[in-house]
Design an enzyme around this catalytic site. Structure first.
Site, PDB file in Angstrom:
ATOM      1  N   SER A  50      73.093  12.594  38.117  1.00 46.71           N
ATOM      2  CA  SER A  50      71.790  13.000  37.565  1.00 46.71           C
ATOM      3  C   SER A  50      70.769  13.142  38.696  1.00 46.71           C
ATOM      4  O   SER A  50      70.995  12.685  39.823  1.00 46.71           O
ATOM      5  CB  SER A  50      71.303  11.953  36.564  1.00 46.71           C
ATOM      6  OG  SER A  50      70.980  10.755  37.250  1.00 46.71           O
ATOM      7  N   ASP A  82      74.053  16.629  36.587  1.00 47.42           N
ATOM      8  CA  ASP A  82      73.893  16.352  35.155  1.00 47.42           C
ATOM      9  C   ASP A  82      72.411  16.487  34.779  1.00 47.42           C
ATOM     10  O   ASP A  82      71.546  15.923  35.464  1.00 47.42           O
ATOM     11  CB  ASP A  82      74.394  14.921  34.910  1.00 47.42           C
ATOM     12  CG  ASP A  82      74.515  14.564  33.452  1.00 47.42           C
ATOM     13  OD1 ASP A  82      74.761  15.459  32.624  1.00 47.42           O
ATOM     14  OD2 ASP A  82      74.377  13.360  33.136  1.00 47.42           O
ATOM     15  N   HIS A  83      72.113  17.216  33.725  1.00 51.53           N
ATOM     16  CA  HIS A  83      70.733  17.377  33.234  1.00 51.53           C
ATOM     17  C   HIS A  83      69.750  17.841  34.311  1.00 51.53           C
ATOM     18  O   HIS A  83      68.659  17.263  34.453  1.00 51.53           O
ATOM     19  CB  HIS A  83      70.221  16.077  32.595  1.00 51.53           C
ATOM     20  CG  HIS A  83      70.930  15.732  31.326  1.00 51.53           C
ATOM     21  ND1 HIS A  83      70.688  16.385  30.140  1.00 51.53           N
ATOM     22  CD2 HIS A  83      71.908  14.830  31.072  1.00 51.53           C
ATOM     23  CE1 HIS A  83      71.486  15.885  29.204  1.00 51.53           C
ATOM     24  NE2 HIS A  83      72.247  14.947  29.744  1.00 51.53           N
ATOM     25  N   ASP A 104      69.250  21.928  32.200  1.00 49.18           N
ATOM     26  CA  ASP A 104      68.874  21.440  30.871  1.00 49.18           C
ATOM     27  C   ASP A 104      67.436  21.842  30.578  1.00 49.18           C
ATOM     28  O   ASP A 104      66.489  21.144  30.949  1.00 49.18           O
ATOM     29  CB  ASP A 104      69.042  19.918  30.815  1.00 49.18           C
ATOM     30  CG  ASP A 104      68.601  19.353  29.466  1.00 49.18           C
ATOM     31  OD1 ASP A 104      68.192  20.153  28.588  1.00 49.18           O
ATOM     32  OD2 ASP A 104      68.655  18.124  29.292  1.00 49.18           O
ATOM     33  N   GLU A 134      72.274  24.061  27.919  1.00 50.02           N
ATOM     34  CA  GLU A 134      72.209  23.221  26.708  1.00 50.02           C
ATOM     35  C   GLU A 134      71.314  23.879  25.667  1.00 50.02           C
ATOM     36  O   GLU A 134      70.231  24.362  25.979  1.00 50.02           O
ATOM     37  CB  GLU A 134      71.668  21.814  27.044  1.00 50.02           C
ATOM     38  CG  GLU A 134      71.498  20.954  25.791  1.00 50.02           C
ATOM     39  CD  GLU A 134      71.350  19.457  26.074  1.00 50.02           C
ATOM     40  OE1 GLU A 134      71.830  18.985  27.118  1.00 50.02           O
ATOM     41  OE2 GLU A 134      70.753  18.764  25.226  1.00 50.02           O
ATOM     42  N   HIS A 180      71.997  10.111  23.589  1.00 46.10           N
ATOM     43  CA  HIS A 180      72.210   9.315  24.804  1.00 46.10           C
ATOM     44  C   HIS A 180      71.934   7.833  24.551  1.00 46.10           C
ATOM     45  O   HIS A 180      71.176   7.486  23.643  1.00 46.10           O
ATOM     46  CB  HIS A 180      71.281   9.805  25.923  1.00 46.10           C
ATOM     47  CG  HIS A 180      71.661  11.151  26.467  1.00 46.10           C
ATOM     48  ND1 HIS A 180      70.878  12.264  26.304  1.00 46.10           N
ATOM     49  CD2 HIS A 180      72.749  11.569  27.151  1.00 46.10           C
ATOM     50  CE1 HIS A 180      71.462  13.309  26.877  1.00 46.10           C
ATOM     51  NE2 HIS A 180      72.610  12.920  27.395  1.00 46.10           N
ATOM     52  N   GLY A 181      72.537   6.992  25.350  1.00 47.89           N
ATOM     53  CA  GLY A 181      72.205   5.572  25.333  1.00 47.89           C
ATOM     54  C   GLY A 181      73.113   4.730  24.458  1.00 47.89           C
ATOM     55  O   GLY A 181      74.146   5.189  23.959  1.00 47.89           O
ATOM     56  N   HIS A 210      77.627  15.753  25.075  1.00 41.89           N
ATOM     57  CA  HIS A 210      76.852  14.698  25.741  1.00 41.89           C
ATOM     58  C   HIS A 210      76.725  13.512  24.792  1.00 41.89           C
ATOM     59  O   HIS A 210      77.017  13.618  23.598  1.00 41.89           O
ATOM     60  CB  HIS A 210      75.450  15.215  26.091  1.00 41.89           C
ATOM     61  CG  HIS A 210      75.422  16.083  27.304  1.00 41.89           C
ATOM     62  ND1 HIS A 210      74.807  15.714  28.467  1.00 41.89           N
ATOM     63  CD2 HIS A 210      75.959  17.306  27.534  1.00 41.89           C
ATOM     64  CE1 HIS A 210      74.951  16.678  29.365  1.00 41.89           C
ATOM     65  NE2 HIS A 210      75.650  17.661  28.823  1.00 41.89           N
ATOM     66  N   ASP A 255      78.298   7.817  30.271  1.00 39.05           N
ATOM     67  CA  ASP A 255      77.526   7.027  31.236  1.00 39.05           C
ATOM     68  C   ASP A 255      77.295   5.616  30.700  1.00 39.05           C
ATOM     69  O   ASP A 255      77.604   4.614  31.348  1.00 39.05           O
ATOM     70  CB  ASP A 255      76.188   7.715  31.536  1.00 39.05           C
ATOM     71  CG  ASP A 255      75.438   7.035  32.679  1.00 39.05           C
ATOM     72  OD1 ASP A 255      76.010   6.129  33.310  1.00 39.05           O
ATOM     73  OD2 ASP A 255      74.277   7.397  32.949  1.00 39.05           O
TER      74      ASP A 255
END
Ligand code: G3H
Ligand code: 13P
Ligand code: ZN
Length: 307
Positions: A50, A82-83, A104, A134, A180-181, A210, A255
């Site tokens: 990232s 990434d992103h 992104d 994306e 995410h997360g 993702h 991740d």
């Protein structure tokens, strides 16, 4: 084995009916854990980095770690931004040795997303670098009760086809209910597989998922046993990932599971041996935990033996 682009890895995965894991890397122990699992499983992998990781570790350190991993392992490994959001960082990655970049611009309105993505494709393709775009915004399906809101957030199959056509991207990240997360779902985890099928049918390029971490029980139990506060943490179940791969997802981004696995390992050592201050004694187990997570993902995605 040369460095490879995401596109090469994903096209092969698309034809073979499996997916390649994209694992986020921020330091040496993480990439060593990833590569060690790939070596044992003879699996390809995408090393995802990232903008935050580049800022943390430094561009040249990231590049050196990646190049060493390729030289040491002989595996087909891609180095992927990434992103990417900052055009200056994206340009540096294209010119400086990454094999793939993601732009992104999914937070922008459709036309602006197309323009930003098209610009990156025009910079990347002449350099032989593949591009991931994306469309849609990542959000848990269960959180969206309103039908209009749901349509505005999740990827629309027809718009996806227009986006691919207008931008020339090599792969597309889509929103089908992941986020995410570590807190992805409050109740029953659910992905919009019907929507995925329609997207796959309307876009003839590899599709990316993702927010695909599963928050495995063993990872969560270890971390919380040693004091981590992760109440309500919940990921995408393995069955849902397998279903997504069966229906055309070719790249699966992980991740959070790596972060949680490292956390549990470090906490265990520091709790069990509070007198310990040798970093190798806690980063070594953290590297082993990364390896175990990646090994499990390779089995889940079906990329073993595909290097
Ligand atoms: O999706 C984002 C990845 O988990 C990377 O996170 O920007 O904190 O490095 P980061
Ligand atoms: P997780 O937070 O589910 O691991 O998703 C990672 C990701 O999408 C990186 O781009
Ligand atoms: Zn992501």
């Amino acid at each position: 084995m040369p460095m490879v682009t995401n596109d090469e890895l994903m096209q092969k995965a698309k034809d073979g009916g499996y997916a390649v894991g994209a694992f986020n890397m921020n330091n040496m122990e993480i990439i060593q854990g990833i590569v060690s699992a790939c070596q044992e499983k003879n699996s390809p992998a995408i090393i995802a980095v990232s903008e935050g990781a580049i800022k943390y570790a430094g561009f040249n350190f990231i590049l050196s770690l990646y190049r060493t991993a390729v030289d040491e392992s002989g595996l087909p490994l891609a180095l992927h931004l990434d992103h990417g959001k900052d055009l200056e960082v994206i340009k540096r990655c294209i010119e400086g040795g990454f094999t793939s970049v993601m732009i992104d611009a999914s937070q922008l309105p459709f036309e602006e997303n197309v323009a930003a993505t098209r610009e990156v494709v025009e910079l990347a393709h002449p350099a032989g670098i593949s591009v991931e775009g994306e469309l849609g915004r990542l959000a848990g399906v269960e959180d969206i009760v309103d039908v209009d809101e749901r349509e505005a957030i999740l990827t629309d199959p027809q718009s996806a086809a227009e986006f691919v056509e207008a931008t020339g991207v090599d792969s597309l990240a889509v929103a089908i209910g992941t986020s995410h997360g570590a807190y992805k779902f409050k109740s029953d985890p659910k992905l919009d597989i019907k929507r995925l099928k329609e997207i796959v049918a309307s876009c003839n390029i590899p599709i990316v998922l993702h927010g695909a971490s599963g928050v495995p029980d063993w990872v969560l139990e270890r971390a919380t046993k040693y004091g981590a506060q992760l109440k309500g943490a919940r990921g995408v179940p393995n069955e849902a990932i397998a279903e997504a791969v069966k229906n055309g997802v070719c790249k699966v981004n992980i991740d959070t599971d790596l972060r949680l696995a490292m956390l549990g390992a470090v906490r265990e050592v520091l709790t069990e041996t509070p007198q310990q201050f040798d970093p190798r004694k806690y980063l070594g187990p953290a590297r082993e935990a990364i390896k175990r997570v990646v090994t499990e993902k390779i089995d889940l995605l079906g990329s073993a033996g595909k290097a």
